[in-house]
Design a protein around this motif. Structure first.
Motif, PDB file in Angstrom:
ATOM      1  N   UNK A  67       0.624  -1.218   0.174  1.00  0.00           N
ATOM      2  CA  UNK A  67       0.177   0.016   0.123  1.00  0.00           C
ATOM      3  C   UNK A  67       0.817   1.161   0.165  1.00  0.00           C
ATOM      4  N   UNK A  68       2.162   1.009   0.537  1.00  0.00           N
ATOM      5  CA  UNK A  68       2.951   2.329   0.245  1.00  0.00           C
ATOM      6  C   UNK A  68       3.626   2.530  -0.847  1.00  0.00           C
ATOM      7  N   UNK A  69       3.377   1.757  -1.919  1.00  0.00           N
ATOM      8  CA  UNK A  69       3.919   1.914  -3.106  1.00  0.00           C
ATOM      9  C   UNK A  69       3.220   3.005  -3.887  1.00  0.00           C
ATOM     10  N   UNK A  70       3.858   3.555  -5.044  1.00  0.00           N
ATOM     11  CA  UNK A  70       3.208   4.666  -5.701  1.00  0.00           C
ATOM     12  C   UNK A  70       1.859   4.013  -6.277  1.00  0.00           C
ATOM     13  N   UNK A 156      -3.656   2.347  12.890  1.00  0.00           N
ATOM     14  CA  UNK A 156      -3.769   0.855  13.134  1.00  0.00           C
ATOM     15  C   UNK A 156      -4.304   0.341  12.168  1.00  0.00           C
ATOM     16  N   UNK A 157      -4.800   1.206  11.010  1.00  0.00           N
ATOM     17  CA  UNK A 157      -5.366   0.474   9.847  1.00  0.00           C
ATOM     18  C   UNK A 157      -4.386  -0.221   8.883  1.00  0.00           C
ATOM     19  N   UNK A 167       0.724  -3.125   4.738  1.00  0.00           N
ATOM     20  CA  UNK A 167      -0.033  -3.910   4.249  1.00  0.00           C
ATOM     21  C   UNK A 167      -1.282  -3.370   5.240  1.00  0.00           C
ATOM     22  N   UNK A 168      -2.700  -4.088   5.003  1.00  0.00           N
ATOM     23  CA  UNK A 168      -3.716  -3.629   5.622  1.00  0.00           C
ATOM     24  C   UNK A 168      -3.707  -4.403   6.860  1.00  0.00           C
ATOM     25  N   UNK A 170      -5.230  -6.805   9.443  1.00  0.00           N
ATOM     26  CA  UNK A 170      -6.549  -7.537   9.549  1.00  0.00           C
ATOM     27  C   UNK A 170      -7.171  -7.577  10.721  1.00  0.00           C
ATOM     28  N   UNK A 171      -6.310  -7.296  11.773  1.00  0.00           N
ATOM     29  CA  UNK A 171      -6.789  -7.315  13.201  1.00  0.00           C
ATOM     30  C   UNK A 171      -7.298  -5.644  13.447  1.00  0.00           C
ATOM     31  N   UNK A 172      -7.357  -4.859  12.495  1.00  0.00           N
ATOM     32  CA  UNK A 172      -8.218  -3.698  12.806  1.00  0.00           C
ATOM     33  C   UNK A 172      -9.569  -3.808  12.980  1.00  0.00           C
ATOM     34  N   UNK A 173     -10.100  -3.256  14.037  1.00  0.00           N
ATOM     35  CA  UNK A 173     -11.446  -3.276  14.103  1.00  0.00           C
ATOM     36  C   UNK A 173     -12.096  -1.918  14.329  1.00  0.00           C
TER      37      UNK A 173
END
Length: 275
Positions: A67-70, A156-157, A167-168, A170-173
């Motif tokens: 997700x940090x890539x251009x 935390x997302x 990366x996203x 997966x534990x973010x609620x």
């Protein structure tokens, strides 16, 4: 905001009176999944709309595994046919930043180069040709400026892996309602600047896997964000006063969040005098 949840997301962010017509929503709902398939993006975000004098640019971003890539950016004049925009460069951003006034709505429109600093023009254009700035170049630079300045995500997302990719989580609620009302709970989704200047003592309480971005609490000028509760206190909405039209929403204790821009693509240079 996620293309897959576009109708619901637009409803949550529509408190300011901006949005899309039912026809445009329906067309985007059909064209964005095809865009994701054709370009083989892992995710597609609907970025928003820049309104010009003679037309509007509807914008989307394609994301890969990191997700940090251009991000790949695309625009459409009718929400059906999409065109890939070139990557933004520092020279393009500096040059387009000197342009004033509204967008025209025509990608091939050429701006008057005589009003632009000659040194900046020479850096972007080589040879003896007259420097020409097309509106497509200004569009790329404006999206880059807005994403860098006010493109945000909840704390935390996203997580940073040991290999450096983002990366996203997966534990973010979702954030709690108390945390969701704090500017410190939101990060700029771009390369950090202030974080690198922090002392070791200030970094001691940070989680390197989560706190790897700059928070909004130190944004300049102070007061450039508004935080409001909408939909009966069930949605937290942040709006930028620096780039009017940028709206971020988050439903506390859920994974629902995103931002969208509906505006003219002009920076509010009068903000320091308004605060």
């Amino acid at each position: 905001m996620e293309a897959s949840s576009l109708p619901a997301a637009l409803e949550l962010a529509a408190g300011g009176g901006l949005g899309l017509s039912p026809e445009k929503r329906a067309v985007l709902g059909a064209s964005l999944p095809l865009l994701q398939r054709d370009y083989r993006f892992q995710r597609v975000w609907f970025w928003g709309c820049i309104q010009g004098v003679r037309g509007a640019y509807y914008l989307a971003e394609g994301l890969g595994l990191d997700r940090a890539a251009p991000r790949s950016r695309l625009y459409s004049l009718n929400c059906v046919e999409w065109s890939l925009l070139p990557p933004a460069t520092k020279e393009m951003v500096a040059l387009a930043g000197q342009l004033k006034g509204r967008f025209q709505g025509d990608p091939s429109f050429e701006y008057d180069y005589t009003e632009i600093n000659a040194e900046d023009a020479e850096r972007l254009f080589e040879g003896d040709k007259e420097p020409i700035i097309k509106e497509e170049t200004r569009l790329v630079a404006t999206i880059e400026q807005i994403d860098t300045a006010v493109g945000i995500v909840p704390r935390g997302a996203f997580v940073k892996t040991p290999l450096g990719s983002v990366q996203e989580n997966r534990n973010f609620e979702g954030l709690s309602l108390t945390e969701a009302k704090k500017l410190s709970s939101y990060f700029h989704f771009t390369e950090p600047v202030n974080l690198k200047n922090k002392t070791l003592l200030e970094k001691a309480d940070l989680d390197p896997s989560i706190d790897f971005l700059d928070s909004l609490e130190h944004d300049i000028p102070q007061g450039s964000w508004t935080v409001q509760l909408e939909k009966g206190g069930t949605v937290v909405v942040l709006r930028s006063l620096l780039w009017l039209g940028l709206t971020f929403y988050h439903v506390p204790v859920t994974k629902q969040y995103g931002y969208v821009y509906f505006g003219t693509g002009e920076k509010n240079l009068d903000l320091p005098f308004m605060l």
